[in-house]
Write a protein that holds these residues in place. Structure first.
Motif, PDB file in Angstrom:
ATOM      1  N   SER A 187       0.835  -1.192   0.000  1.00  0.00           N
ATOM      2  CA  SER A 187       0.000   0.000   0.000  1.00  0.00           C
ATOM      3  C   SER A 187       0.874   1.247   0.000  1.00  0.00           C
ATOM      4  N   THR A 188       0.251   2.367  -0.310  1.00  0.00           N
ATOM      5  CA  THR A 188       0.904   3.662  -0.233  1.00  0.00           C
ATOM      6  C   THR A 188      -0.022   4.617   0.495  1.00  0.00           C
ATOM      7  N   SER A 195       4.454  14.003   2.327  1.00  0.00           N
ATOM      8  CA  SER A 195       5.433  13.111   1.701  1.00  0.00           C
ATOM      9  C   SER A 195       4.897  11.685   1.679  1.00  0.00           C
ATOM     10  N   PRO A 196       5.320  10.879   0.698  1.00  0.00           N
ATOM     11  CA  PRO A 196       4.746   9.535   0.547  1.00  0.00           C
ATOM     12  C   PRO A 196       5.319   8.534   1.551  1.00  0.00           C
ATOM     13  N   LEU A 227      -1.196   0.345   9.688  1.00  0.00           N
ATOM     14  CA  LEU A 227      -0.220   1.314   9.189  1.00  0.00           C
ATOM     15  C   LEU A 227      -0.899   2.431   8.404  1.00  0.00           C
ATOM     16  N   LEU A 228      -1.908   2.090   7.611  1.00  0.00           N
ATOM     17  CA  LEU A 228      -2.619   3.108   6.844  1.00  0.00           C
ATOM     18  C   LEU A 228      -3.397   4.055   7.747  1.00  0.00           C
ATOM     19  N   GLU A 229      -3.676   3.627   8.959  1.00  0.00           N
ATOM     20  CA  GLU A 229      -4.364   4.491   9.916  1.00  0.00           C
ATOM     21  C   GLU A 229      -3.380   5.332  10.721  1.00  0.00           C
ATOM     22  N   SER A 230      -2.245   4.736  11.131  1.00  0.00           N
ATOM     23  CA  SER A 230      -1.338   5.433  12.047  1.00  0.00           C
ATOM     24  C   SER A 230      -0.354   6.366  11.341  1.00  0.00           C
ATOM     25  N   LEU A 231       0.140   5.998  10.152  1.00  0.00           N
ATOM     26  CA  LEU A 231       1.141   6.834   9.485  1.00  0.00           C
ATOM     27  C   LEU A 231       0.599   8.220   9.116  1.00  0.00           C
ATOM     28  N   PRO A 232      -0.607   8.338   8.542  1.00  0.00           N
ATOM     29  CA  PRO A 232      -1.116   9.684   8.234  1.00  0.00           C
ATOM     30  C   PRO A 232      -1.365  10.536   9.487  1.00  0.00           C
ATOM     31  N   ARG A 233      -1.518   9.906  10.645  1.00  0.00           N
ATOM     32  CA  ARG A 233      -1.714  10.654  11.895  1.00  0.00           C
ATOM     33  C   ARG A 233      -0.416  11.244  12.422  1.00  0.00           C
ATOM     34  N   SER A 281       8.041  -3.858   5.824  1.00  0.00           N
ATOM     35  CA  SER A 281       8.945  -2.734   5.616  1.00  0.00           C
ATOM     36  C   SER A 281       8.144  -1.490   5.293  1.00  0.00           C
ATOM     37  N   ILE A 282       8.631  -0.342   5.791  1.00  0.00           N
ATOM     38  CA  ILE A 282       8.041   0.966   5.493  1.00  0.00           C
ATOM     39  C   ILE A 282       9.148   1.866   4.957  1.00  0.00           C
TER      40      ILE A 282
END
Length: 438
Positions: A187-188, A195-196, A227-233, A281-282
């Motif tokens: 996912s992205t 930033s991505p 991860l899709l929930e926590s990274l944008p936060r 991996s991120i």
């Protein structure tokens, strides 16, 4: 659904693929669709199994690394014994008997009694319906079986591919397993500054446990969603990876709580709770974050192949423990039949869950290889993995993943094979630590 059309040449009491009890005359297993028309040979395989030993050890890496956040998670008991895998052998067709009179037409070859008769008119599927891959005439019902010959159709998970921007992944059943027990998620998303962030999660079901395919799918999906929930936060990527592994563990644990009557085939197969390994991996903000539990791995392959590659994870396995304790060298440990007994996994039967997370800041572009042991069994060292990665994998990650899966299949394909590739490009203003040896 069970098909009882003609008796087998060799009577079996249970399915060689999933150990489901069989009835006399079954041609296909009603649980997994295994073709019972030929008795398979037992392969020499090394499935992923769980053992009751504590995990430990630090990762051997070739970058500077930052400290791990978080601590132990949930606890449980030991998992059970290993399972065997299978492949099908083609049965020879009976030969016809030539006529004594050379001028007379030769009689038709006797039909194979294991091949159901096909009525081309009655069996032809309607327009738009899925056609059977076995008899090529019948239509496929909602359970995945041909309505004409009863043959189970290939499952969607037998081979999966996905490409999303610069990240790509491929998963294949391999040549010996009767199903694919691996799973992945790519996912992205975007960080708060815009930033991505690119994510890849790879999970390997523990073959000695119940429903390993469901465990790996649940873990990959839960980790990816977390991860899709926590990274944008704005959660730090390393902390986000730690929390994602805990979320994956909860998802696998939940499978063990389902009513037994909903999983009747478990009583005929395994009693151990569903379990799997996880590696992920991120890539975000110029950092490369790696997290794992189990023996799936992450490798770093620099774009400039004159620079050394590196393995960024250390297995939770018997072999790794022997090497860490100085009792064996790596070659001796991984040649032992106990090498693939894992000491860390996700599942209700696991010991204290200790997710490993490491943060890197590479100073040069490269390729991140996230894979199960179905691949690294055929390219174990970092140098061997780098040699198997095609030169253009950074520009063509899906093609690179396909080539790596093919490398494992060419080597024997004894296990399910899953690999995700993430090309890492250094930010222009970045000046991270250099790649070295430890």
């Amino acid at each position: 659904m069970k098909m009882s059309q003609k008796p087998q040449e060799t009577a079996l009491s249970k399915c060689p693929g999933c150990e489901e009890p069989l009835e006399p005359g079954d041609l296909f297993c009603g649980a997994c669709g295994y073709d019972l028309s030929a008795v398979p040979a037992v392969p020499q395989d090394h499935p992923t199994i769980a053992m009751t030993a504590p995990a430990g050890g630090e990762a051997e890496v070739r970058f500077d690394r930052r400290a791990e956040p978080g601590g132990p998670g949930e606890s449980g008991g030991p998992a059970g014994s290993s399972a065997s895998d299978d492949f099908e052998l083609a049965a020879p067709a009976p030969a016809g008997t030539p006529s004594a009179d050379a001028s007379a037409p030769a009689p038709a070859a006797a039909p194979d009694p294991r091949t159901p008769a096909v009525d081309p008119v009655a069996a032809t599927p309607p327009a738009g319906a899925k056609r059977c891959v076995a008899c090529r005439a019948g239509s496929v019902d909602t359970d995945g079986y041909c309505e004409n010959c009863g043959h189970a159709q290939p499952r969607e998970r037998d081979h999966m591919e996905q490409e999303l921007g610069s990240v790509a992944a491929v998963s294949d059943r391999g040549l010996r397993h009767h199903r694919n027990e691996d799973s992945f998620a790519v996912s992205t998303t975007a960080l708060p500054d815009g930033s991505p962030a690119v994510v890849a999660i790879v999970c390997d079901g523990v073959s000695s446990a119940s429903r390993p395919d469901e465990a790996s799918a649940a873990a990959a999906s839960a980790a990816n969603e977390a991860l899709l929930e926590s990274l944008p936060r704005g959660t730090h990527p390393q902390q986000a990876m730690h929390e994602a592994i805990l979320a994956a563990a909860e998802a696998v644990n939940a499978l063990a709580q389902e009513p037994a009557r909903a999983r009747e085939h478990d009583r005929h197969r395994h009693q151990n709770a569903p379990a799997c390994t996880l590696v992920g991996s991120i890539m975000a903000g110029g950092l490369l974050i790696v997290g794992w539990v189990g023996d799936s791995r992450v490798y770093w392959v620099p774009d400039d192949r004159t620079n050394p590659p590196a393995r960024l994870t250390e297995d939770d396995s018997w072999a790794a423990q022997m090497v860490a304790a100085g009792l064996m060298n790596e070659a001796e440990a991984y040649a032992d039949e106990r090498a693939h007994a894992i000491t860390g996994w996700l599942g209700a039967d696991a010991y204290d869950l200790e997710p490993h997370t490491v943060s890197f800041k590479p100073d040069r572009p490269g390729l991140v290889v996230v894979c199960t042991d179905g691949l690294w069994n055929y390219a174990e060292s970092a140098a061997e993995m780098a040699a198997a990665v095609p030169a253009d994998a950074h520009q063509r990650p899906l093609h690179g993943a396909q080539v790596l899966v093919g490398h494992a299949l060419d080597g024997g394909g004894h296990d399910n094979v899953t690999v995700a590739l993430l090309p890492f490009a250094v930010e222009p203003q970045g000046a991270g630590s250099a790649c070295g040896t430890t």
